[in-house]
Scaffold this motif. Structure first.
Motif, PDB file in Angstrom:
ATOM      1  N   PRO A 196       0.815  -1.226   0.000  1.00 25.00           N
ATOM      2  CA  PRO A 196       0.000   0.000   0.000  1.00 25.00           C
ATOM      3  C   PRO A 196       0.843   1.269   0.000  1.00 25.00           C
ATOM      4  CG  PRO A 196       0.047  -0.949   2.191  1.00 25.00           C
ATOM      5  CD  PRO A 196       0.744  -1.935   1.292  1.00 25.00           C
ATOM      6  N   ASN A 197       2.149   1.143   0.259  1.00 29.16           N
ATOM      7  CA  ASN A 197       3.008   2.334   0.346  1.00 29.16           C
ATOM      8  C   ASN A 197       4.311   2.156  -0.450  1.00 29.16           C
ATOM      9  OD1 ASN A 197       3.919   0.340   2.092  1.00 29.16           O
ATOM     10  ND2 ASN A 197       4.786   1.809   3.552  1.00 29.16           N
ATOM     11  N   PRO A 198       4.230   1.906  -1.749  1.00 29.20           N
ATOM     12  CA  PRO A 198       5.450   1.626  -2.530  1.00 29.20           C
ATOM     13  C   PRO A 198       6.426   2.795  -2.563  1.00 29.20           C
ATOM     14  CG  PRO A 198       3.554   1.948  -3.975  1.00 29.20           C
ATOM     15  CD  PRO A 198       3.022   1.851  -2.581  1.00 29.20           C
ATOM     16  N   THR A 199       5.929   4.019  -2.649  1.00 29.52           N
ATOM     17  CA  THR A 199       6.823   5.177  -2.702  1.00 29.52           C
ATOM     18  C   THR A 199       7.647   5.284  -1.433  1.00 29.52           C
ATOM     19  OG1 THR A 199       5.270   6.364  -4.128  1.00 29.52           O
ATOM     20  CG2 THR A 199       6.929   7.671  -2.991  1.00 29.52           C
ATOM     21  N   GLU A 200       7.008   5.095  -0.307  1.00 29.10           N
ATOM     22  CA  GLU A 200       7.723   5.175   0.979  1.00 29.10           C
ATOM     23  C   GLU A 200       8.790   4.093   1.081  1.00 29.10           C
ATOM     24  OE1 GLU A 200       4.546   5.407   0.539  1.00 29.10           O
ATOM     25  OE2 GLU A 200       3.868   7.257   1.480  1.00 29.10           O
ATOM     26  N   LEU A 201       8.501   2.909   0.564  1.00 32.17           N
ATOM     27  CA  LEU A 201       9.481   1.825   0.614  1.00 32.17           C
ATOM     28  C   LEU A 201      10.719   2.162  -0.211  1.00 32.17           C
ATOM     29  CD1 LEU A 201       7.236  -1.380   0.319  1.00 32.17           C
ATOM     30  CD2 LEU A 201       8.259  -0.394   2.384  1.00 32.17           C
ATOM     31  N   LEU A 202      10.514   2.723  -1.404  1.00 34.07           N
ATOM     32  CA  LEU A 202      11.634   3.042  -2.288  1.00 34.07           C
ATOM     33  C   LEU A 202      12.427   4.251  -1.793  1.00 34.07           C
ATOM     34  CD1 LEU A 202       9.910   2.464  -5.739  1.00 34.07           C
ATOM     35  CD2 LEU A 202      11.422   0.910  -4.507  1.00 34.07           C
ATOM     36  N   GLU A 203      11.810   5.077  -0.982  1.00 32.21           N
ATOM     37  CA  GLU A 203      12.504   6.241  -0.397  1.00 32.21           C
ATOM     38  C   GLU A 203      13.168   5.902   0.930  1.00 32.21           C
ATOM     39  OE1 GLU A 203      10.461  10.415  -1.578  1.00 32.21           O
ATOM     40  OE2 GLU A 203       9.218   9.108  -0.330  1.00 32.21           O
ATOM     41  N   SER A 204      12.941   4.710   1.429  1.00 35.30           N
ATOM     42  CA  SER A 204      13.369   4.362   2.787  1.00 35.30           C
ATOM     43  C   SER A 204      14.883   4.218   2.904  1.00 35.30           C
ATOM     44  CB  SER A 204      12.702   3.055   3.224  1.00 35.30           C
ATOM     45  OG  SER A 204      13.191   1.964   2.459  1.00 35.30           O
ATOM     46  N   HIS A 205      15.353   4.418   4.124  1.00 35.50           N
ATOM     47  CA  HIS A 205      16.776   4.217   4.422  1.00 35.50           C
ATOM     48  C   HIS A 205      17.162   2.754   4.214  1.00 35.50           C
ATOM     49  CE1 HIS A 205      20.664   4.953   6.164  1.00 35.50           C
ATOM     50  NE2 HIS A 205      20.459   4.076   7.129  1.00 35.50           N
ATOM     51  N   LYS A 206      16.235   1.858   4.449  1.00 37.58           N
ATOM     52  CA  LYS A 206      16.512   0.432   4.268  1.00 37.58           C
ATOM     53  C   LYS A 206      16.827   0.120   2.807  1.00 37.58           C
ATOM     54  CE  LYS A 206      14.748  -4.131   5.574  1.00 37.58           C
ATOM     55  NZ  LYS A 206      13.672  -4.874   6.273  1.00 37.58           N
ATOM     56  N   PHE A 207      16.103   0.752   1.877  1.00 39.36           N
ATOM     57  CA  PHE A 207      16.388   0.533   0.462  1.00 39.36           C
ATOM     58  C   PHE A 207      17.753   1.122   0.096  1.00 39.36           C
ATOM     59  CE2 PHE A 207      16.294   1.801  -4.002  1.00 39.36           C
ATOM     60  CZ  PHE A 207      16.053   0.566  -4.596  1.00 39.36           C
ATOM     61  N   GLN A 208      18.061   2.301   0.609  1.00 38.74           N
ATOM     62  CA  GLN A 208      19.358   2.918   0.338  1.00 38.74           C
ATOM     63  C   GLN A 208      20.501   2.038   0.842  1.00 38.74           C
ATOM     64  OE1 GLN A 208      19.362   6.984   1.829  1.00 38.74           O
ATOM     65  NE2 GLN A 208      17.274   7.306   1.088  1.00 38.74           N
ATOM     66  N   GLN A 209      20.323   1.466   2.021  1.00 39.78           N
ATOM     67  CA  GLN A 209      21.344   0.557   2.559  1.00 39.78           C
ATOM     68  C   GLN A 209      21.480  -0.688   1.699  1.00 39.78           C
ATOM     69  OE1 GLN A 209      19.831   0.102   6.659  1.00 39.78           O
ATOM     70  NE2 GLN A 209      21.718   1.071   7.376  1.00 39.78           N
ATOM     71  N   LEU A 210      20.350  -1.212   1.247  1.00 42.62           N
ATOM     72  CA  LEU A 210      20.360  -2.405   0.402  1.00 42.62           C
ATOM     73  C   LEU A 210      21.126  -2.137  -0.893  1.00 42.62           C
ATOM     74  CD1 LEU A 210      19.181  -5.310   0.049  1.00 42.62           C
ATOM     75  CD2 LEU A 210      17.264  -4.246  -1.146  1.00 42.62           C
ATOM     76  N   LEU A 211      20.838  -1.006  -1.534  1.00 41.28           N
ATOM     77  CA  LEU A 211      21.507  -0.664  -2.787  1.00 41.28           C
ATOM     78  C   LEU A 211      23.005  -0.464  -2.567  1.00 41.28           C
ATOM     79  CD1 LEU A 211      20.341  -0.381  -5.612  1.00 41.28           C
ATOM     80  CD2 LEU A 211      20.214   2.092  -5.257  1.00 41.28           C
ATOM     81  N   ALA A 212      23.373   0.145  -1.458  1.00 40.15           N
ATOM     82  CA  ALA A 212      24.794   0.359  -1.153  1.00 40.15           C
ATOM     83  C   ALA A 212      25.521  -0.964  -0.979  1.00 40.15           C
ATOM     84  CB  ALA A 212      24.925   1.218   0.103  1.00 40.15           C
ATOM     85  N   SER A 213      24.872  -1.917  -0.322  1.00 37.73           N
ATOM     86  CA  SER A 213      25.505  -3.230  -0.128  1.00 37.73           C
ATOM     87  C   SER A 213      25.637  -3.979  -1.447  1.00 37.73           C
ATOM     88  CB  SER A 213      24.711  -4.063   0.877  1.00 37.73           C
ATOM     89  OG  SER A 213      23.440  -4.420   0.360  1.00 37.73           O
ATOM     90  N   PHE A 214      24.648  -3.825  -2.327  1.00 38.79           N
ATOM     91  CA  PHE A 214      24.709  -4.479  -3.631  1.00 38.79           C
ATOM     92  C   PHE A 214      25.849  -3.927  -4.478  1.00 38.79           C
ATOM     93  CE2 PHE A 214      19.911  -5.572  -3.524  1.00 38.79           C
ATOM     94  CZ  PHE A 214      20.197  -6.789  -2.924  1.00 38.79           C
TER      95      PHE A 214
END
Length: 222
Positions: free
Chosen positions: A124-142
């Motif tokens: 229900p909140n896709p924009t918030e998920l993609l803006e989240s710090h958790k996503f940024q951390q995930l991308l950095a680790s990748f």
């Protein structure tokens, strides 16, 4: 890690277009410095961004490079709905929502160096998920694990998700379907991508009618 077969799926993988994608890959390699994350989007739906982005990922992987294909079109995923994954397959949204572990959402293709993360279940909140710090951390680790990360994003003319993702990507590509989008819409989308300060790599003209323009060669509908 789960297994998924993609090379057998002729809906996306077309051997007649392989040279085309190899040229795109070569242009990316020679024109970019320190680019690892590449966002692929379009102005509107059905212009072929998912097909293009997956084939670019395959082209890099066939060189022996370690590649991650990240399906971030979490609202209407072509990868999930039409090609490889059953309804309910765990993916990006499940991980970002804290409902799944990273191992639960990683899929290994037939190519040992191509990993795929599907979009995941409805959120229900896709924009918030993609803006989240958790996503940024995930991308950095990748970025530390993979040579290239190809991100399939939702169309810019439909939702804001691609612009959010572009701000977190090193570079971006725009897929434009022939006879499907107007020149001013393409120019506006390019301007929006440039404003994210990611490196804009160019526009890929897709779905060209080769019967009307034979100079494109034997590329089917591309």
């Amino acid at each position: 890690m789960h297994k998924v077969d993609i090379l057998k799926n002729t809906q996306v993988i077309n051997p007649a277009t392989e040279e085309y994608y190899n040229k795109i890959r070569t242009n990316i390699q020679f024109s970019c410095v320190d680019v690892k994350t590449i966002l692929v989007t379009s102005h509107t739906q059905s212009e072929g961004k998912s097909t293009v982005s997956l084939n670019i990922a395959l082209s890099f992987a066939k060189l022996g490079l370690n590649v991650l294909y990240l399906d971030a079109d979490v609202r209407k995923s072509a990868l999930t709905s039409r090609f490889y994954f059953e309804d309910g397959a765990l993916g990006l949204t499940n991980y970002l929502s804290g409902l799944s572990s990273l191992d639960d959402i990683l899929y290994q293709s037939e190519l040992p160096n191509l990993t795929i993360i599907p979009a995941g279940n409805y959120s229900p909140n896709p924009t918030e998920l993609l803006e989240s710090h958790k996503f940024q951390q995930l991308l950095a680790s990748f970025k530390e694990q993979y040579d290239y990360i190809i991100i399939d994003a939702a169309p810019i003319g439909v939702v804001v998700d691609a612009l959010i993702l572009a701000k977190q990507s090193d570079a971006s590509l725009l897929v434009a379907g022939s006879q499907m989008v107007k020149k001013n819409e393409v120019l506006r989308t390019v301007e929006q991508l440039n404003n994210t300060q990611s490196q804009f790599l160019g526009v890929i003209l897709n779905k060209v009618n080769v019967k009307k323009n034979r100079s494109y060669g034997n590329y089917g509908n591309y």
